[in-house]
Scaffold this motif. Structure first.
Motif: not given
Length: 192
Positions: A80-84, A114-116, A147-149
């Motif tokens: 659930l971490r933010e994107m790196n 983003q895909a990851d 947002g991406l999910i």
């Protein structure tokens, strides 16, 4: 059916400064704590069974305020971490332009693809739904990953508006389709 309440953490100083946070562990500021307190009061009158959070302090502190009021232990899930944000973390848009030019977003700066992000987020929700069938789960995480999910799972609803800090989005999966009952709700902040 498992119901998810997706919550973005309270505000931080870097949110105010428009700095990329990513994996950098930036704490809530005073306003973020106030937002989390108002969120907790809202959740006090709602039925939730389990709370999961990112391990980053801005999300975890938000989750713990809700958990304390509801007497629910917060469980951490690193997915659930933010994107790196790689080399962009801690920088503003103008600082990125100054350092790498206007095409900085096309450079390999160590930013998680983003895909990851989508894969780990969607896999996390699927796993939690399997572990907690027919329960209501609060998920406290971060703006970019949530947002991406949402854009991946709920394609039939316009979700282009950025998630507000401490906003609540309610989703569930019936049969093969995900549904959104509530999007980006911050009614707990109204008039506060």
């Amino acid at each position: 059916m498992t119901i998810f309440g997706l919550i973005r953490h309270g505000v931080t100083d870097w949110n105010y400064e428009y700095r990329a946070q990513g994996h950098t562990d930036i704490p809530l500021n005073a306003e973020g704590r106030r937002q989390a307190e108002l969120l907790a009061r809202r959740m006090e009158n709602e039925e939730w069974d389990v709370i999961y959070s990112s391990d980053l302090s801005r999300a975890l502190e938000t989750a713990e305020m809700v958990g304390k009021l509801k007497n629910i232990e917060v469980r951490i899930d690193l997915r659930l971490r933010e994107m790196n944000g790689g080399l962009t973390e801690g920088t503003t848009e103008q600082e990125r332009v100054n350092q790498w030019g206007y095409s900085w977003s096309k450079l390999d700066l160590g930013i998680e693809p983003q895909a990851d992000i989508i894969k780990r987020g969607v896999d996390c929700l699927a796993d939690l739904a399997e572990r907690h069938p027919n329960q209501k789960l609060l998920i406290v995480s971060h703006g970019a990953i949530l947002g991406l999910i949402l854009r991946k799972l709920i394609r039939h609803v316009d979700m282009q508006e950025s998630l507000h800090n401490t906003s609540v989005t309610i989703i569930n999966k019936e049969q093969v389709r995900w549904n959104c009952e509530r999007y980006n709700c911050i009614s707990h902040l109204d008039g506060a």
